[in-house]
Design a protein around this motif. Sequence first.
Motif, PDB file in Angstrom:
ATOM      1  N   MET A  75       1.730   5.000   0.924  1.00 52.05           N
ATOM      2  CA  MET A  75       1.378   5.945   1.969  1.00 52.05           C
ATOM      3  C   MET A  75       0.772   7.189   1.321  1.00 52.05           C
ATOM      4  N   PRO A  76      -0.029   7.962   2.060  1.00 51.46           N
ATOM      5  CA  PRO A  76      -0.726   9.111   1.453  1.00 51.46           C
ATOM      6  C   PRO A  76       0.204  10.064   0.706  1.00 51.46           C
ATOM      7  N   HIS A  77       1.374  10.369   1.272  1.00 49.96           N
ATOM      8  CA  HIS A  77       2.255  11.315   0.575  1.00 49.96           C
ATOM      9  C   HIS A  77       2.797  10.702  -0.713  1.00 49.96           C
ATOM     10  N   GLN A  78       2.976   9.379  -0.750  1.00 47.43           N
ATOM     11  CA  GLN A  78       3.415   8.727  -1.982  1.00 47.43           C
ATOM     12  C   GLN A  78       2.306   8.750  -3.027  1.00 47.43           C
TER      13      GLN A  78
ATOM     14  N   GLU B 230       0.848  -1.194   0.000  1.00 45.69           N
ATOM     15  CA  GLU B 230       0.000   0.000   0.000  1.00 45.69           C
ATOM     16  C   GLU B 230       0.881   1.240   0.000  1.00 45.69           C
TER      17      GLU B 230
ATOM     18  N   ARG C 291      11.064   1.869  11.630  1.00 42.90           N
ATOM     19  CA  ARG C 291      10.929   0.791  10.663  1.00 42.90           C
ATOM     20  C   ARG C 291      12.294   0.374  10.149  1.00 42.90           C
TER      21      ARG C 291
ATOM     22  N   ASP D 294       2.038   9.562   8.354  1.00 41.45           N
ATOM     23  CA  ASP D 294       1.920   8.559   7.294  1.00 41.45           C
ATOM     24  C   ASP D 294       2.770   7.324   7.547  1.00 41.45           C
ATOM     25  N   ILE D 295       3.858   7.475   8.286  1.00 39.30           N
ATOM     26  CA  ILE D 295       4.847   6.410   8.357  1.00 39.30           C
ATOM     27  C   ILE D 295       5.012   5.911   9.779  1.00 39.30           C
TER      28      ILE D 295
END
Length: 719
Positions: free
Chosen positions: A236-239, A234, A457, A452-453
């Motif tokens: 992320m929104p900024h991507q 999926e 990670r 978003d992240i």
Amino acid sequence: MAGAGQRRSGRTRTTGGTQRRRASRPTEEGLIPLLAAIARDVDRVVQRPPTRTSVRTKYQVVALLVREERARVKSDPDLSLAKREEELKRLDGLATILAKIAARDTSLLALLADDARVSESARTYKATVLRSAGRDVPDEPEPPAPVAVAPESDKRVVPQSAIAHRLANPFLAPDFGVAQERRAAAPRRLASWELLDTLFRSFERDAPGARACMDLPEPTALTATATRVPLGRELMPHQAQLVTAAARGHRTFLLADEPGLGKTAQALIAAQAADAYPLLVVVPNVVKTNWAHEVELWTPHRRATVVHGDGDQVDAFADVVIVNYDILDRHVGWFGDLGFKGMVLDEAHFIKNKGSQRSQHVLALSERIRQRTARPLLMALTGTPLINDIEDFRAIWQFLGWIDDDKPLGGLMTALEDTGLIPTDGGWYAAARTAVVDQGIVRRRKVDVAADIPARRVADLPVELDGPLGRSIRAAETALAARMVESYRRATAGREASPEDGIDLDLARRIAAAELKDSSSKRKGENVFEMVRKIGQAKAGLAADYAVQLARNVGKVVFFAKHVDVMDQAEQIFADRGIRYASIRGDQTAKARAQNIKAFTEDPEVQVVVCSLMAAGVGLNLQVASNLILAELSWTDAEQTQAIDRIHRIGQSEPVTAWRIIAAQTIDAKIAELIDSKSGLAAQALDGVAIEEGESSADVQLDALVALLTDALEAEGLH
């Protein structure tokens, strides 16, 4: 030099030890006092980073004039010996000031190189300084012409696959939109103005509230075939915002998101949205394998090929062709004829020197693509902040087709015309900056998209091990697998088994356990532990290279390794690249350890701390950084997590990314997979994941050997 060693407060020490204010005196005239005053101004500004381009220009001009003045003084026959020595002494004082300034900002050293580019603004400022000092301004020689890309080169190759592609596609369909695109770019009102210098200066000026990112559309549901992402992944929104912009027709992007925000995925899905195939991707060697891996993850229905050496194994019919900058010169010929509809530059600041062969090949290829395709997808990926060294982006803007050597082009020229302004108008610089940003500058920081992240990670970076050491590692792995296969053969000799019985996993585990026990008792020779150590040595240079890129893009980086020789190799690379580092090792005294920690956390010029995984895995607070390199894999997720927790702590204001360097197609990749499966990691996100109780390094070591054995048995068809 008068005033060179005095304090900026204007006070001097008397023989009685007290201080008094120096009496004012008329301003000294001449070139050297003027240069000293400029140097002191630069010194004050450099102490408050970042160093703007205008300040860098002043520094370079002072250095150039000091160099020229020294040569003049030495060769002037009219100067007495005493006067010559006095002038040289004053120039030495100026050189000392310049050296101290460069010590504060080491990037300024590049401006002192013999082949450093002197911009037009620097030439103009140099003339202004000379006139202010009452000197004649000599005619400047014309800047050297860019290095031409020869039509044929001894290094160039044409792989057999490229010849087959040419025979299968003897003609490329013309794109009649190209001519129309170029006709629409003709300037009108601004045709007689010199515009490029004003465009660059528009990014140097204070512009409160100015945008550093183009307006991006709200992400739409990416369900169309062209923009669909694979199941289980999926954006992320900024991507998704950038991909939506590409889906709606935007075709040029300077994607300057910070590392860790998924620029690779954005580029690949944007290429899918724009149907920009075949796509050429030019990257540093250290991430070449990772790009092929990302193509498989994000666009599995597209075929990628990686160009190595002379391209003997390249697939010219692939959808995505990946090549590193270092060998681009060999392949630029057939690349120009392949018919690419898109081109991506990763770490695009690699082409900042327009006069280099590397840059000229990149620019020639992008121009070739624009000649054949009216609206190709062109993307330059770099984490370097846009407000620093804006001149370095000249080649990138030209790659994107926004400018040529002399003027803005196409949509940028149209946007500047549409402002209704000329460069002498008060609002020109703000409008010019906006026009450039709207061409496709996309800049997001971790803190901007923190929602978003994940807060922390792990991002895997597969690398290929080349050279003799890489070959010896693969040979050792093959020999180890063959040794265990032979043990399996002997144990199953005489058995009556059918193919349906499959591999005896219990026997495989016993053989792997015996090999593990034997390896633990060996001090020399090839065994699993020695092989893993060699993998770490082979990865050290690649991991250090990536750490250098991160340090130059986003600031401080923590570098973890297990073995001393890997740490030594990394530190040597940092020293060679001008990266200041601190070191935390197990053999340090408590005082030395504390000094190194303080240097990294408090000195802005110390960009990397090199840490022993065992010595620095606990008890450290390094949250001044938000990026971490795991150059060697741990045997347990617990060790890995402890390392990440050195920066993911209370006080950390940004999401944390741990970059795990993995040797592709070796046991290293299997170890990483096993660590993740045992710790329950999902898509490399660590948040809220508990470490399994009872996990031990022996579990991973044993399972890695079992996997190596079973893979070899399956490859040979043995059961």
